[in-house]
Motif scaffolding. Sequence first.
Motif, PDB file in Angstrom:
ATOM      1  N   LEU A   1       9.865  -1.036   9.839  1.00 40.65           N
ATOM      2  CA  LEU A   1       9.595  -1.974  10.928  1.00 40.65           C
ATOM      3  C   LEU A   1       8.102  -2.245  11.100  1.00 40.65           C
ATOM      4  N   LEU A   2       7.258  -1.374  10.531  1.00 34.99           N
ATOM      5  CA  LEU A   2       5.810  -1.598  10.567  1.00 34.99           C
ATOM      6  C   LEU A   2       5.323  -2.420   9.374  1.00 34.99           C
ATOM      7  N   VAL A   3       6.012  -2.306   8.248  1.00 37.83           N
ATOM      8  CA  VAL A   3       5.583  -2.958   7.003  1.00 37.83           C
ATOM      9  C   VAL A   3       5.327  -4.457   7.172  1.00 37.83           C
ATOM     10  N   PRO A   4       6.173  -5.226   7.887  1.00 37.24           N
ATOM     11  CA  PRO A   4       5.919  -6.675   7.977  1.00 37.24           C
ATOM     12  C   PRO A   4       4.589  -7.027   8.645  1.00 37.24           C
ATOM     13  N   PHE A   5       3.992  -6.089   9.381  1.00 36.43           N
ATOM     14  CA  PHE A   5       2.771  -6.385  10.124  1.00 36.43           C
ATOM     15  C   PHE A   5       1.522  -5.817   9.449  1.00 36.43           C
ATOM     16  N   ALA A   6       1.660  -5.380   8.191  1.00 35.90           N
ATOM     17  CA  ALA A   6       0.515  -4.830   7.460  1.00 35.90           C
ATOM     18  C   ALA A   6      -0.599  -5.881   7.385  1.00 35.90           C
ATOM     19  N   PRO A   7      -1.810  -5.529   7.802  1.00 40.10           N
ATOM     20  CA  PRO A   7      -2.884  -6.527   7.838  1.00 40.10           C
ATOM     21  C   PRO A   7      -3.515  -6.813   6.480  1.00 40.10           C
ATOM     22  N   SER A   8      -3.270  -5.969   5.491  1.00 38.32           N
ATOM     23  CA  SER A   8      -3.873  -6.157   4.174  1.00 38.32           C
ATOM     24  C   SER A   8      -2.953  -5.581   3.114  1.00 38.32           C
ATOM     25  N   LEU A   9      -3.247  -5.901   1.871  1.00 41.88           N
ATOM     26  CA  LEU A   9      -2.442  -5.351   0.781  1.00 41.88           C
ATOM     27  C   LEU A   9      -2.572  -3.834   0.734  1.00 41.88           C
ATOM     28  N   GLU A  10      -3.765  -3.313   1.001  1.00 42.81           N
ATOM     29  CA  GLU A  10      -3.975  -1.868   0.957  1.00 42.81           C
ATOM     30  C   GLU A  10      -3.083  -1.162   1.972  1.00 42.81           C
ATOM     31  N   TRP A  11      -3.011  -1.719   3.172  1.00 43.42           N
ATOM     32  CA  TRP A  11      -2.141  -1.136   4.192  1.00 43.42           C
ATOM     33  C   TRP A  11      -0.677  -1.240   3.777  1.00 43.42           C
ATOM     34  N   LEU A  12      -0.313  -2.358   3.196  1.00 45.35           N
ATOM     35  CA  LEU A  12       1.077  -2.543   2.774  1.00 45.35           C
ATOM     36  C   LEU A  12       1.459  -1.518   1.714  1.00 45.35           C
ATOM     37  N   VAL A  13       0.589  -1.301   0.740  1.00 48.10           N
ATOM     38  CA  VAL A  13       0.866  -0.322  -0.313  1.00 48.10           C
ATOM     39  C   VAL A  13       0.955   1.084   0.270  1.00 48.10           C
TER      40      VAL A  13
ATOM     41  N   ASP B   1       0.628 -14.795  -2.952  1.00 47.19           N
ATOM     42  CA  ASP B   1       0.039 -15.968  -2.307  1.00 47.19           C
ATOM     43  C   ASP B   1      -0.525 -15.619  -0.932  1.00 47.19           C
ATOM     44  N   GLY B   2       0.223 -14.771  -0.193  1.00 47.88           N
ATOM     45  CA  GLY B   2      -0.201 -14.444   1.165  1.00 47.88           C
ATOM     46  C   GLY B   2      -1.518 -13.692   1.220  1.00 47.88           C
ATOM     47  N   PHE B   3      -1.733 -12.779   0.284  1.00 51.26           N
ATOM     48  CA  PHE B   3      -2.959 -11.980   0.281  1.00 51.26           C
ATOM     49  C   PHE B   3      -3.981 -12.475  -0.743  1.00 51.26           C
ATOM     50  N   GLY B   4      -3.585 -13.470  -1.539  1.00 50.73           N
ATOM     51  CA  GLY B   4      -4.491 -13.970  -2.562  1.00 50.73           C
ATOM     52  C   GLY B   4      -4.789 -12.951  -3.638  1.00 50.73           C
ATOM     53  N   VAL B   5      -3.751 -12.263  -4.106  1.00 55.04           N
ATOM     54  CA  VAL B   5      -3.938 -11.208  -5.101  1.00 55.04           C
ATOM     55  C   VAL B   5      -3.119 -11.541  -6.346  1.00 55.04           C
ATOM     56  N   THR B   6      -3.368 -10.791  -7.428  1.00 51.66           N
ATOM     57  CA  THR B   6      -2.661 -11.009  -8.684  1.00 51.66           C
ATOM     58  C   THR B   6      -1.282 -10.352  -8.662  1.00 51.66           C
ATOM     59  N   ALA B   7      -0.487 -10.672  -9.672  1.00 55.62           N
ATOM     60  CA  ALA B   7       0.837 -10.055  -9.802  1.00 55.62           C
ATOM     61  C   ALA B   7       0.718  -8.543  -9.946  1.00 55.62           C
ATOM     62  N   GLY B   8      -0.273  -8.087 -10.728  1.00 56.79           N
ATOM     63  CA  GLY B   8      -0.451  -6.648 -10.918  1.00 56.79           C
ATOM     64  C   GLY B   8      -0.774  -5.934  -9.621  1.00 56.79           C
ATOM     65  N   GLN B   9      -1.613  -6.543  -8.793  1.00 51.24           N
ATOM     66  CA  GLN B   9      -1.953  -5.918  -7.503  1.00 51.24           C
ATOM     67  C   GLN B   9      -0.748  -5.907  -6.569  1.00 51.24           C
ATOM     68  N   ALA B  10      -0.021  -7.015  -6.496  1.00 46.42           N
ATOM     69  CA  ALA B  10       1.150  -7.076  -5.611  1.00 46.42           C
ATOM     70  C   ALA B  10       2.242  -6.106  -6.057  1.00 46.42           C
ATOM     71  N   SER B  11       2.327  -5.851  -7.360  1.00 47.94           N
ATOM     72  CA  SER B  11       3.388  -4.977  -7.866  1.00 47.94           C
ATOM     73  C   SER B  11       3.273  -3.557  -7.325  1.00 47.94           C
ATOM     74  N   TRP B  12       2.096  -3.165  -6.850  1.00 47.37           N
ATOM     75  CA  TRP B  12       1.939  -1.825  -6.291  1.00 47.37           C
ATOM     76  C   TRP B  12       2.771  -1.634  -5.020  1.00 47.37           C
ATOM     77  N   THR B  13       3.203  -2.710  -4.384  1.00 50.73           N
ATOM     78  CA  THR B  13       4.072  -2.549  -3.217  1.00 50.73           C
ATOM     79  C   THR B  13       5.440  -2.009  -3.606  1.00 50.73           C
ATOM     80  N   VAL B  14       5.835  -2.212  -4.865  1.00 54.59           N
ATOM     81  CA  VAL B  14       7.070  -1.612  -5.390  1.00 54.59           C
ATOM     82  C   VAL B  14       6.767  -0.252  -6.016  1.00 54.59           C
ATOM     83  N   SER B  15       5.744  -0.222  -6.849  1.00 51.75           N
ATOM     84  CA  SER B  15       5.446   1.006  -7.596  1.00 51.75           C
ATOM     85  C   SER B  15       5.059   2.162  -6.681  1.00 51.75           C
TER      86      SER B  15
END
Length: 432
Positions: free
Chosen positions: A119-131, A67-81
Amino acid sequence: MSPAHTGAPVIPGASTASFPDPETSTPEGREPGRPGYRRMSLALFAAGLATFALLYSTQALLPAISDGFGVTAGQASWTVSAATGALALFVLPLSALSERFGRTRMMTWSMAVAVGVGLLVPFAPSLEWLVALRAVQGAAIAGIPASAMAYLAEEVKPKALVGAIGLFVAGNSIGGMSGRLVTGWAAQLGGWRAGLLAVGLMSLACAAAFLVLLPRARFFRPASLNPHALGRTVAGHLRDPLLLRLYGIGALFMTVFGAVYTVIGYRLVDEPFSLGQGVVGSVFLIYLVGTVSSAAAGQLVARTGRRGALYLAVTTTALGLLLSLSDSLTAVLTGLVLITAGFFAGHAVASAAVSRTARSGRAQASALYQSAYYLGSSAGGTLGALAYHSAGWAATVGIALLAVLGVVSITLYGSHAARAERRMPAPVVAAR
């Protein structure tokens, strides 16, 4: 959850020379009641809690991240994978580096990088940065299991080793569970970034305790890096048919688990359940079932044999998957209990068999199992999320059932190969 849950210590990354000989190990080795033992145990408990809380910190938050980044479940799952995949790739090379530069140094640097990135992860500006940050974090975390078990094997008296490893493994499992709980409830109060920051701060406190408490290594002896010898050992393991089957079983079991627990949050926040983020995080308390089933795996193997235990594990997992298709919350939670129990029992059986099968280079054999295991987690999380986004929970269950079928196929093939080997005539020894 570590392969050491099986009850037999799994030392991912230690050379075989790292194990003290029970008959000749130094009398000064640490044991309960001796100086430094409690500090050492608490330090490694804190390390296990911090690193596994960080490793799966985004899993319970995936719907909120979507919801926060407006992405699909598959895209968000890359933060775990990305995190589990990087861990799978780096556990073997970091195990080799710990042989040269020391266990405590490797653990300290790995912990520092993992927590710093956390400690940097919560401030990731985009999904790409978060991954990207999560991939760096996973690579750093790989240095903890690659060194902690070897450190214990060198510093603790053999009779106290299982207890010391058990406390480290407890930190792993509690960290994996508590990380999801903390992020879930913190996210419900302040959003997914607050959830990740809460886990980062919790891990920072654990890292501080680790640095203050960990005694210096007294028995570590640096070994020279020999890439050719390491390569020969790894190649030998990869040519062993039984080890390959066990690696495949571990990867496929974790594909099921990764798919289910990556996507279950989406299923529970959607209709007809509409649960809050904190309640979804609390679902991960079901992990405690896995602690019980993995501990019981040894008795199960004693009664039914390894293949019998695997068949029982896959049957339990498959029943749980089918039950989770229901729109009843009670049925879904019961299904999760069965999936978790079956997964952990199967994982325990396979990982213990790796240690028994490898006649040399057991550390590298175990590290390869962990690599396959976490690659399975990455594949399951991504494929399960893509399936859910395309066709809902039933599609995710379909992916998981295919992985279960793969475990059954490998086990059946192993049974056939074993029978064929028993039917082969014994070699005739010529008389002199």
